[in-house]
Design an enzyme around this catalytic site. Structure first.
Site, PDB file in Angstrom:
ATOM      1  N   PRO A 291     -10.091  26.083  20.799  1.00 57.20           N
ATOM      2  CA  PRO A 291     -10.512  24.854  21.478  1.00 57.20           C
ATOM      3  C   PRO A 291     -11.800  24.263  20.903  1.00 57.20           C
ATOM      4  O   PRO A 291     -11.941  23.042  20.814  1.00 57.20           O
ATOM      5  CB  PRO A 291     -10.697  25.290  22.934  1.00 57.20           C
ATOM      6  CG  PRO A 291      -9.825  26.488  23.086  1.00 57.20           C
ATOM      7  CD  PRO A 291      -9.869  27.185  21.756  1.00 57.20           C
ATOM      8  N   CYS A 292     -12.730  25.120  20.509  1.00 58.60           N
ATOM      9  CA  CYS A 292     -13.995  24.621  19.953  1.00 58.60           C
ATOM     10  C   CYS A 292     -13.757  23.944  18.603  1.00 58.60           C
ATOM     11  O   CYS A 292     -14.329  22.886  18.318  1.00 58.60           O
ATOM     12  CB  CYS A 292     -15.004  25.759  19.819  1.00 58.60           C
ATOM     13  SG  CYS A 292     -15.431  26.518  21.395  1.00 58.60           S
ATOM     14  N   THR A 293     -12.921  24.550  17.795  1.00 58.11           N
ATOM     15  CA  THR A 293     -12.580  23.956  16.509  1.00 58.11           C
ATOM     16  C   THR A 293     -11.850  22.629  16.721  1.00 58.11           C
ATOM     17  O   THR A 293     -12.172  21.626  16.065  1.00 58.11           O
ATOM     18  CB  THR A 293     -11.713  24.923  15.681  1.00 58.11           C
ATOM     19  OG1 THR A 293     -12.457  26.141  15.482  1.00 58.11           O
ATOM     20  CG2 THR A 293     -11.343  24.332  14.339  1.00 58.11           C
TER      21      THR A 293
ATOM     22  N   LEU B  59     -14.502  19.891  17.835  1.00 56.09           N
ATOM     23  CA  LEU B  59     -15.420  19.398  16.811  1.00 56.09           C
ATOM     24  C   LEU B  59     -14.689  18.766  15.632  1.00 56.09           C
ATOM     25  O   LEU B  59     -15.192  17.819  15.032  1.00 56.09           O
ATOM     26  CB  LEU B  59     -16.376  20.506  16.389  1.00 56.09           C
ATOM     27  CG  LEU B  59     -17.330  20.921  17.520  1.00 56.09           C
ATOM     28  CD1 LEU B  59     -18.198  22.089  17.114  1.00 56.09           C
ATOM     29  CD2 LEU B  59     -18.183  19.753  17.976  1.00 56.09           C
TER      30      LEU B  59
END
Length: 159
Positions: free
Chosen positions: A48-50, A53
């Protein structure tokens, strides 16, 4: 509980890793020049973080211009963040809150990250205006949820 809209944004100086080496980035250096979008993310190399961003880098979630500075903040070290950015094509400036002070200052602590009994940043977004005032604040319900991009765009367009 995240800091509230209308409050003064806690200032900070965090490290980022560039081709030139380690660089200090101070939030208040944007005051009077740019609005700032702070995106707190739990961890480097997580799906999810990838997605978040990379979605910023591609313009999928938000198209920014010269009036807005975007920072991604996690408790990962700057070398891990640099490797993550290179491997994933992240172009947003990543800031290391390795000491975990800023996640506490902003009230976005995710305890027991991935069952490790360690703290990370909760997924959160803050818009800070040119005067250093928080104009938008959101912590998502779960670390997998994305911020409300429509609300962030609306807030930024009103500044």
């Amino acid at each position: 509980m995240p800091i509230s809209v209308g409050s003064q944004a806690p200032d900070f100086t965090l490290k980022t890793k560039t081709a030139e080496g380690f660089v200090d980035v101070t939030l208040s250096s944007n005051y009077s020049k740019k609005n700032t979008l702070l995106l707190f993310v739990p961890g480097a190399f997580t799906g999810p973080c990838t997605d978040e961003l990379c979605g910023i880098a591609s313009g999928q979630f938000l198209k920014t211009d010269d009036s807005t500075q975007v920072y991604g903040i996690s408790v990962d070290g700057p070398l891990s963040q640099e490797a993550w950015a290179k491997a994933s094509g992240i172009t947003t400036t990543l800031l290391s809150d390795f000491g975990k002070k800023v996640i506490h200052d902003y009230g976005v602590v995710l305890p027991d990250f991935l069952g490790t009994n360690g703290e990370a940043a909760a997924r959160a977004a803050f818009v800070v205006d040119k005067a250093g005032i928080v104009r938008y604040a959101e912590q998502t319900v779960t670390p997998r949820d994305m911020p409300n991009w429509d609300a962030i765009r609306e807030c930024l367009s009103s500044l």
